[in-house]
Design a protein around this motif. Structure first.
Motif, mmCIF file in Angstrom:
data_model
loop_
_atom_site.group_PDB
_atom_site.id
_atom_site.type_symbol
_atom_site.label_atom_id
_atom_site.label_comp_id
_atom_site.label_asym_id
_atom_site.label_seq_id
_atom_site.Cartn_x
_atom_site.Cartn_y
_atom_site.Cartn_z
ATOM 1 N N LYS A 9 0.803 -1.225 0.000
ATOM 2 C CA LYS A 9 0.000 0.000 0.000
ATOM 3 C C LYS A 9 0.833 1.270 0.000
ATOM 4 N N ARG A 10 2.157 1.159 0.072
ATOM 5 C CA ARG A 10 2.971 2.375 0.150
ATOM 6 C C ARG A 10 4.100 2.354 -0.867
ATOM 7 N N ASN A 11 4.757 3.501 -0.996
ATOM 8 C CA ASN A 11 5.899 3.631 -1.895
ATOM 9 C C ASN A 11 7.161 4.047 -1.158
ATOM 10 N N ASP A 12 7.120 4.170 0.157
ATOM 11 C CA ASP A 12 8.276 4.568 0.956
ATOM 12 C C ASP A 12 8.810 3.323 1.672
ATOM 13 N N PHE A 13 9.981 2.870 1.245
ATOM 14 C CA PHE A 13 10.508 1.616 1.771
ATOM 15 C C PHE A 13 11.808 1.784 2.545
ATOM 16 N N GLU A 14 12.151 3.015 2.917
ATOM 17 C CA GLU A 14 13.415 3.264 3.611
ATOM 18 C C GLU A 14 13.470 2.605 4.985
ATOM 19 N N LYS A 15 12.354 2.422 5.624
ATOM 20 C CA LYS A 15 12.344 1.892 6.990
ATOM 21 C C LYS A 15 11.987 0.420 7.060
ATOM 22 N N ILE A 16 11.953 -0.254 5.924
ATOM 23 C CA ILE A 16 11.618 -1.671 5.942
ATOM 24 C C ILE A 16 12.763 -2.450 6.584
ATOM 25 N N LYS A 17 12.425 -3.418 7.391
ATOM 26 C CA LYS A 17 13.421 -4.159 8.165
ATOM 27 C C LYS A 17 14.027 -5.303 7.360
ATOM 28 N N LEU A 18 15.299 -5.592 7.649
ATOM 29 C CA LEU A 18 15.950 -6.738 7.027
ATOM 30 C C LEU A 18 15.242 -8.033 7.392
ATOM 31 N N SER A 19 14.650 -8.060 8.572
ATOM 32 C CA SER A 19 13.926 -9.266 8.991
ATOM 33 C C SER A 19 12.685 -9.506 8.129
ATOM 34 N N THR A 20 12.278 -8.514 7.366
ATOM 35 C CA THR A 20 11.197 -8.670 6.395
ATOM 36 C C THR A 20 11.763 -9.010 5.019
ATOM 37 N N LEU A 21 12.857 -8.356 4.658
ATOM 38 C CA LEU A 21 13.433 -8.552 3.328
ATOM 39 C C LEU A 21 14.035 -9.941 3.124
ATOM 40 N N PHE A 22 14.710 -10.468 4.143
ATOM 41 C CA PHE A 22 15.376 -11.758 3.976
ATOM 42 C C PHE A 22 14.404 -12.897 3.671
ATOM 43 N N PRO A 23 13.294 -13.023 4.390
ATOM 44 C CA PRO A 23 12.345 -14.080 4.013
ATOM 45 C C PRO A 23 11.772 -13.889 2.606
ATOM 46 N N LEU A 24 11.581 -12.641 2.190
ATOM 47 C CA LEU A 24 11.074 -12.383 0.847
ATOM 48 C C LEU A 24 12.086 -12.798 -0.208
ATOM 49 N N LYS A 25 13.340 -12.402 -0.017
ATOM 50 C CA LYS A 25 14.363 -12.743 -1.008
ATOM 51 C C LYS A 25 14.585 -14.242 -1.068
ATOM 52 N N TYR A 72 12.351 -16.653 -0.222
ATOM 53 C CA TYR A 72 11.157 -17.307 -0.762
ATOM 54 C C TYR A 72 11.083 -17.177 -2.287
ATOM 55 N N PHE A 73 11.374 -15.977 -2.786
ATOM 56 C CA PHE A 73 11.281 -15.750 -4.224
ATOM 57 C C PHE A 73 12.599 -16.027 -4.959
ATOM 58 N N ASN A 74 13.632 -16.386 -4.208
ATOM 59 C CA ASN A 74 14.942 -16.693 -4.781
ATOM 60 C C ASN A 74 15.461 -15.529 -5.632
ATOM 61 N N VAL A 75 15.477 -14.342 -5.021
ATOM 62 C CA VAL A 75 16.008 -13.143 -5.653
ATOM 63 C C VAL A 75 17.041 -12.529 -4.708
ATOM 64 N N THR A 76 17.743 -11.506 -5.180
ATOM 65 C CA THR A 76 18.734 -10.841 -4.331
ATOM 66 C C THR A 76 18.122 -9.634 -3.628
ATOM 67 N N LEU A 77 18.786 -9.190 -2.577
ATOM 68 C CA LEU A 77 18.347 -7.957 -1.907
ATOM 69 C C LEU A 77 18.464 -6.776 -2.860
ATOM 70 N N ASP A 78 19.514 -6.772 -3.680
ATOM 71 C CA ASP A 78 19.667 -5.700 -4.668
ATOM 72 C C ASP A 78 18.444 -5.626 -5.566
ATOM 73 N N TYR A 79 17.995 -6.767 -6.042
ATOM 74 C CA TYR A 79 16.815 -6.779 -6.906
ATOM 75 C C TYR A 79 15.611 -6.178 -6.185
ATOM 76 N N LEU A 80 15.406 -6.582 -4.948
ATOM 77 C CA LEU A 80 14.242 -6.089 -4.207
ATOM 78 C C LEU A 80 14.306 -4.587 -3.943
ATOM 79 N N MET A 81 15.474 -4.080 -3.583
ATOM 80 C CA MET A 81 15.551 -2.717 -3.065
ATOM 81 C C MET A 81 16.015 -1.649 -4.050
#
Length: 86
Positions: A37-53, A55-64
């Protein structure tokens, strides 16, 4: 593409709902809903990003990084090093 757009794309590829993604990754539904629902991702936690990367088998660079749109960015497919090269 920003994180929200990439997440929507990845979810569509696997035909996932927010509830499915929450269940599969262990990330709270409200967190996933908030990302979508938002476009501001500066405060997203690594504890959220790691499971996403993972699960989807992508890199953090790709996500962020908005400029990286290749899902396979940073992956080394078929790359092998033999003993002499090490």
């Amino acid at each position: 593409m920003n994180l929200r757009e990439k997440l929507e794309y990845l979810m569509k590829q696997r035909n996932l709902t927010k509830a499915d993604l929450s269940r599969e990754t262990g990330i709270p539904y409200t967190t996933i809903d908030g990302i979508l629902k938002r476009n501001d991702f500066e405060k997203i936690k690594l504890s959220t990003l790691f499971p996403l990367k993972d699960y989807f088998n992508v890199t953090l660079d790709y996500l962020m990084l908005d400029e990286i749109t290749d899902v396979n960015y940073g992956k080394s497919r078929g790359f092998e090093v033999n003993y002499e090269e090490m």
